[in-house]
Design an enzyme around this catalytic site. Structure first.
Site, PDB file in Angstrom:
ATOM      1  N   MET A  21       0.851  -1.198   0.000  1.00 21.43           N
ATOM      2  CA  MET A  21       0.000   0.000   0.000  1.00 21.43           C
ATOM      3  C   MET A  21       0.879   1.237   0.000  1.00 21.43           C
ATOM      4  SD  MET A  21      -3.013  -1.208   2.667  1.00 21.43           S
ATOM      5  CE  MET A  21      -1.913  -2.060   3.822  1.00 21.43           C
ATOM      6  N   GLN A  73       7.648  -5.414  -4.012  1.00 21.59           N
ATOM      7  CA  GLN A  73       6.750  -5.313  -5.158  1.00 21.59           C
ATOM      8  C   GLN A  73       7.294  -4.288  -6.141  1.00 21.59           C
ATOM      9  OE1 GLN A  73       2.809  -3.348  -5.537  1.00 21.59           O
ATOM     10  NE2 GLN A  73       2.025  -5.409  -5.923  1.00 21.59           N
ATOM     11  N   CYS A 103      -2.468  -2.017  -9.901  1.00 20.54           N
ATOM     12  CA  CYS A 103      -2.692  -0.618  -9.511  1.00 20.54           C
ATOM     13  C   CYS A 103      -3.374   0.141 -10.640  1.00 20.54           C
ATOM     14  CB  CYS A 103      -1.369   0.041  -9.153  1.00 20.54           C
ATOM     15  SG  CYS A 103      -1.559   1.751  -8.604  1.00 20.54           S
ATOM     16  N   HIS A 174      -6.705  -9.719  -6.817  1.00 19.99           N
ATOM     17  CA  HIS A 174      -7.649  -8.763  -6.237  1.00 19.99           C
ATOM     18  C   HIS A 174      -8.996  -9.021  -6.907  1.00 19.99           C
ATOM     19  CE1 HIS A 174      -8.438  -4.371  -4.806  1.00 19.99           C
ATOM     20  NE2 HIS A 174      -9.546  -5.078  -4.798  1.00 19.99           N
ATOM     21  N   ASN A 214      -7.455 -11.406  -2.542  1.00 22.27           N
ATOM     22  CA  ASN A 214      -7.311 -10.080  -1.944  1.00 22.27           C
ATOM     23  C   ASN A 214      -8.569  -9.274  -2.253  1.00 22.27           C
ATOM     24  OD1 ASN A 214      -5.789  -7.095  -3.062  1.00 22.27           O
ATOM     25  ND2 ASN A 214      -6.006  -7.598  -0.906  1.00 22.27           N
ATOM     26  N   GLY A 215      -8.928  -8.378  -1.320  1.00 23.16           N
ATOM     27  CA  GLY A 215     -10.045  -7.488  -1.566  1.00 23.16           C
ATOM     28  C   GLY A 215     -11.139  -7.566  -0.520  1.00 23.16           C
TER      29      GLY A 215
END
Length: 339
Positions: A21, A73, A103, A174, A214-215
């Protein structure tokens, strides 16, 4: 360069991780997060290849050796540059490297980074192949279930299959599409509906791949449900706003949950060291605001440490004493009420 390489079995299941993040998963946060759980995999913020190659490797690759297992990452789309940076990550002691294909921000799109790469699976495969050829550590991909007009399960499956032909076997998915035109990055984390069933189906149809989801995942109970279908769970903002969730997730390995005040006892020497290095206190304390989330005194804890209110080390010690008192008063009140 870090002074310690640690051989960590990062493939150990279940794979539970904290999502990369921007501006949040800094090395200060990662040190703090590690105190809750020794097994959770920690990710850096996304770092572009250009930042590493031209903006100072030390600045972008440095981390605390206590962070292991830790993943770098990368953001980029030039296979050669990605390979160079991946090799640097291995030499630095990172346990794994992940390519960002998720992203949705305008800035990364303009540089052909992030979610827009889902429309170019062959290029992503070329990037991953070059990265893998450069190192011995694992190289993984984090991506969306789709973008813009590319929203079907079949299109995601084609993306995964194309990249998997390189030998890459670990995909972090995600479970939302990203709409690259019309939605902000924040809206792309909230507006498109979650489609967990697509990720479950991917694991079912490609059982030999390691699939992580993810999410929108916020609790230990939700994590348990997902682990019935996939190999791992990546927690996003909840791990930042309510970091004690990481301690609760220790139940997956039969770990005893640490005490919050013991965590602060371990954190204080780190804060003192960072202050001696010249780090502003506010860039460290902002990461620990959620330590007492949902507990008595949590609001005053946040107020005491946020917005530059904590100016000295003593201010942090006073905040600890104050929340101890608040919790003790609440405990005494509840005991008196029971009697």
């Amino acid at each position: 360069m870090t002074d310690l390489k640690q051989n960590v079995d990062i493939s150990r299941l279940p794979r539970i991780s904290v999502a990369p993040m921007m501006d949040w998963t800094t090395k200060d946060y990662r040190f703090f997060a590690r105190l809750f759980n020794p097994n959770v995999i920690l990710y850096t913020e996304m770092v572009t290849t250009g930042a590493i190659l031209f903006g100072g490797a030390n600045r972008h690759l440095d981390y605390n050796h206590e962070e292991h297992p830790v993943v770098l990452q990368l953001g980029g789309s030039n296979p050669k540059d990605l390979a160079v940076c991946t090799k640097m990550a291995q030499d630095w002691g990172y346990n794994e490297v992940n390519l960002n294909v998720g992203c949705p921000s305008d800035r990364v799109q303009n540089n052909k980074i992030g979610a827009c790469l889902m429309a170019e699976p062959d290029l992503v495969a070329e990037c991953i192949a070059e990265m893998q050829n450069a190192v011995e550590i694992p190289v993984t991909v984090k991506h969306r279930i789709g973008i813009d007009d590319m929203q079907s399960y079949e299109e995601m499956l084609n993306f995964v299959d194309t990249v998997a032909k390189t030998g890459c076997n670990n995909f972090i998915v995600h479970a939302r599409i990203a709409l690259l035109q019309g939605l902000s990055p924040k809206e792309n984390r909230e507006v498109p509906p979650l489609r967990y069933e697509d990720v479950y189906r991917l694991k079912q149809e490609r059982p030999n791949l390691l699939i992580e989801i993810n999410g929108g995942i916020k609790t230990f109970a939700e994590t348990q449900v997902h682990l019935k279908h996939v190999n791992g769970v990546m927690i996003g903002r909840e791990a930042y706003h309510n970091p004690y969730l990481l301690a609760e997730l220790g139940q997956l390995w039969n770990l005893e949950a640490p005490d919050r005040f013991e965590i602060m006892e371990q954190m204080l020497p780190y804060i003192a060291k960072r202050m001696q290095e010249g780090a502003p206190l506010s860039i460290i304390t902002r990461h620990i605001l959620g330590l007492f989330q949902n507990l008595p005194g949590a609001r005053k804890w946040r107020q005491a440490l946020s917005g530059g209110n904590a100016k000295t080390f003593a201010d942090i010690e006073n905040a600890i004493c104050n929340i101890k008192d608040a919790m003790k008063r609440t405990e005494d009140y509840l005991l008196e009420k029971q009697n």
